[in-house]
Design an enzyme around this catalytic site. Structure first.
Site, PDB file in Angstrom:
ATOM      1  N   CYS A  89       0.856  -1.450   0.025  1.00 31.19           N
ATOM      2  CA  CYS A  89      -0.076  -0.268  -0.208  1.00 31.19           C
ATOM      3  C   CYS A  89       0.681   1.151  -0.325  1.00 31.19           C
ATOM      4  CB  CYS A  89      -1.339  -0.184   1.574  1.00 31.19           C
ATOM      5  SG  CYS A  89      -2.127  -1.757   1.692  1.00 31.19           S
ATOM      6  N   ASN A  92       1.614  -0.040   5.916  1.00 36.02           N
ATOM      7  CA  ASN A  92       1.673  -0.619   4.282  1.00 36.02           C
ATOM      8  C   ASN A  92       3.070  -1.718   4.536  1.00 36.02           C
ATOM      9  OD1 ASN A  92       2.964  -1.359   1.543  1.00 36.02           O
ATOM     10  ND2 ASN A  92       4.847   0.651   2.373  1.00 36.02           N
ATOM     11  N   GLY A  93       2.406  -3.337   3.419  1.00 28.70           N
ATOM     12  CA  GLY A  93       3.737  -4.115   3.900  1.00 28.70           C
ATOM     13  C   GLY A  93       2.733  -4.964   4.633  1.00 28.70           C
ATOM     14  N   ASP A 113      -3.787  -8.751   9.118  1.00 29.94           N
ATOM     15  CA  ASP A 113      -2.503  -8.513   9.635  1.00 29.94           C
ATOM     16  C   ASP A 113      -2.508  -6.955  10.586  1.00 29.94           C
ATOM     17  OD1 ASP A 113      -2.329  -7.145   7.415  1.00 29.94           O
ATOM     18  OD2 ASP A 113       0.159  -8.431   7.311  1.00 29.94           O
ATOM     19  N   GLY A 117      13.936 -13.101  -5.605  1.00 31.02           N
ATOM     20  CA  GLY A 117      15.176 -13.367  -4.665  1.00 31.02           C
ATOM     21  C   GLY A 117      16.402 -12.191  -4.472  1.00 31.02           C
TER      22      GLY A 117
END
Length: 634
Positions: A2, A76-77, A101, A368
């Site tokens: 976000c 955000n996250g 979350d 990665g």
């Protein structure tokens, strides 16, 4: 994933919050929310752009206000282990209205204060309004995956996920921070905590900021630092024990990052790190993983064929797309908008292209990133360690310097092109230039710095009239408390990885509303690897020795071993041909700012590049990106 914004004001101002949000709509195109709460004499404004990943219902709307109304969160996250933390909170009597979350993060803070950060496994940048304590708290994750900026000129305080939002606030004073520019022209990015604007900062990874609403003052607190892990004693374990422990950590980190209420895919370049993540997640799965890669018609830059071989072996549903040069060139002019401040890493362009490809099928993509800094992957680590003995012998150093001065980058490029394909080095011009500069250094620290730079600091001094802020340099210093390999990885983890690699990936993925996740940056992995003896990080002349051994269990060594490449673009060819008109336009001596640049030096390198020089390519690209940025935002 976000975007968040916020500021303080003596009256309600929803219009400004809305403007700040709209300019970063790409970060969260699914929903937009505003919360304004009075705390003392001020109104605290929070705004949120939502990219719905967990709990797609309206219960996941942000900013999230606690049941008592005393706490507000703009988040955000992702906190990947939120379900386990939720169980702990439920035992303490907390009730939840959503499956997100976000709600867990807010009540974790309410229950444990800032100690809640110790429980979080994830990537995040968030703001909390604590009305009881009359504080606004800004937090950034340990590795710095998610960005967070703040502006504080002593009168106004604001924050945002992207710098461009500040320009929509009437109190933002847009002043160029000239002292940061030498670092941009040396590294291609501006190191934290500074930005291209005065009074405007990047919150460092592993830190949080507390703003006292009564005192109108702030304090920055470090809650995590990779240095602490490198300073601990090395693990007293044999190789097999270390491999087993690392394997378990990697499996848990990758599986945690599959938690999602929307489709998840993976970026697959065919390199060790993305192949490792894909291999670990391909085990025992009912449904095929969806992997993505892009290719280029220019064979020296193309990795798609190799990625396809890995995908076929692992049985993924693989999508590849060959990008035309026209499509790549069209992205160039969008870079200043999405990257907000001058940013010189040209691999941002293919990163944006592969993000665009993935977004057609998924909303989350794993990468990665972080593997080189964690597992010891960059070639500079090994050649610098090998040549570190030069400083004890003036004769050896002088001989090597003389030899290198007799060969130019164009000759090296020509020799490299005549070698058998399997022996050719990728990006040879850049590697040669960095090595040549490194050998000219007067200390190992300077040698490492030059090998990590696109432009030598002495060349920057000739190019610019402004001088650097010495405070920006402190994260690049080596403490000498551990081995050279560990020191180099530690410094890269705190600098290049954060302000170049992770910035590149965040802006590229967010430009199309795609959430990027980096399982190799799970903090438990770096805490473990920092304590692994260097003899197991680089063994038998192999970089990433340990992670390779795990990868080889799933992918034959014969199909995964190849020279390190990374995302590259034909920058030299572009600047001398297809983008020549931009070089001529943005490096025009009559338009260059003579308060910042030495005009004669700019004209010299412009002319040399246009007639075929390859050693000044980075300088020309950096100047062009700076001038395009200035035109876009000034």
């Amino acid at each position: 994933m976000c975007g968040i914004v916020g500021f303080l004001k003596e009256r309600k101002d929803n219009e400004t919050v809305d403007r700040m949000l709209r300019v970063q709509d790409h970060r969260g195109p699914d929903d937009r929310g505003i919360s304004v709460k009075q705390a003392g004499e001020q109104y605290v404004h929070f705004g949120h752009n939502r990219l719905s990943i967990q709990d797609l219902s309206l219960h996941g709307h942000q900013p999230f206000v606690s049941d008592c109304g005393d706490y507000v969160l703009a988040f955000n996250g992702e906190v990947y282990n939120f379900k386990a933390i939720r169980i702990e909170l439920e035992k303490l009597g907390y009730a939840f209205v959503s499956e997100s979350d976000t709600e867990v993060v807010l009540y974790a803070y309410k229950a444990w204060g800032m100690a809640c950060l110790e429980k979080f496994i994830g990537m995040f940048a968030f703001s909390i309004l604590d009305i009881k304590k009359k504080r606004v708290i800004l937090v950034r994750d340990r590795a710095g995956v998610k960005p967070l900026y703040y502006y504080d000129d002593g009168e106004d305080f604001m924050f945002s996920s992207e710098l461009k939002s500040f320009q929509k606030h009437p109190s933002f004073k847009k002043e160029l921070n000239k002292e940061s520019l030498p670092y941009y022209f040396q590294f291609g990015y501006i190191p934290a905590p500074h930005t291209v604007f005065k009074n405007t900062y990047k919150l460092r990874p592993g830190h949080y900021l507390e703003y006292d609403l009564q005192e109108k003052s702030s304090a920055i607190i470090k809650y995590w630092d990779v240095d602490a892990s490198y300073e601990r004693e090395k693990l007293d374990m044999d190789e097999s024990e270390i491999l087993n422990a690392l394997d378990a950590l990697l499996v848990d980190a990758t599986e945690l990052r599959m938690v999602s209420d929307v489709p998840v895919g993976l970026f697959l370049s065919g390199g060790y790190d993305s192949s490792l993540v894909t291999a670990l997640l391909s085990r025992n799965r009912d449904r095929k993983l969806h992997t993505f890669s892009i290719g280029f018609d220019e064979k020296q830059y193309d990795e798609a064929e190799h990625a396809k071989i890995i995908a076929q072996h692992l049985g993924t549903e693989h999508t590849e797309y060959y990008v035309s040069q026209k499509e790549m060139l069209e992205k160039v002019e969008s870079l200043p908008f999405y990257y907000d401040e001058p940013f010189g890493d040209s691999s941002a362009i293919p990163m944006m292209m592969v993000s665009e490809l993935a977004k057609k099928d998924v909303k989350v993509a794993l990468s990665g990133d972080g593997g080189d800094e964690t597992f010891c992957g960059y070639s500079k680590y090994f050649y610098l360690q090998k040549f570190s003995s030069l400083f004890s012998s003036r004769f050896k150093k002088s001989m090597l310097q003389t030899a290198l001065r007799t060969v130019n980058a164009k000759s090296v490029e020509s020799i490299n092109s005549m070698l058998p394909r399997g022996m050719r080095q990728t990006n040879i011009t850049d590697k040669y230039s960095k090595f040549k500069r490194a050998v000219e250094a007067d200390s190992f620290e300077e040698m490492f710095l030059n090998a990590s730079s696109y432009v030598d600091s002495r060349e920057v001094t000739r190019l610019l009239k402004v001088r650097p802020d010495s405070e920006l340099f402190k994260d690049f210093r080596m403490y000498g408390g551990s081995t050279l390999l560990d020191e180099m990885m530690r410094v890269d983890y705190k600098t290049f990885m954060v302000d170049d690699v992770l910035t590149k990936v965040d802006r590229a993925t967010m430009s199309v509303g795609l959430e990027g996740r980096e399982p190799l940056l799970d903090h438990r992995i770096i805490e473990f690897m920092a304590r692994v003896p260097v003899s197991l990080k680089y063994k038998q002349q192999q970089s990433k020795y340990l992670s390779r051994q795990i990868l080889y269990k799933y992918v034959p060594q014969s199909i995964v071993d190849k020279p390190k490449a990374g995302f590259q673009v034909p920058l030299k060819e572009w600047l001398q041909k297809d983008l020549k008109h931009l070089v001529e336009r943005y490096l025009d001596p009559s338009k260059i700012d003579d308060e910042i640049f030495d005009i004669a030096e700019v004209e010299r390198i412009r002319q040399e590049v246009l007639i075929g020089d390859v050693e000044n390519i980075s300088k020309v690209w950096f100047i062009m990106m700076y001038e395009m940025w200035k035109e876009r935002w000034f």
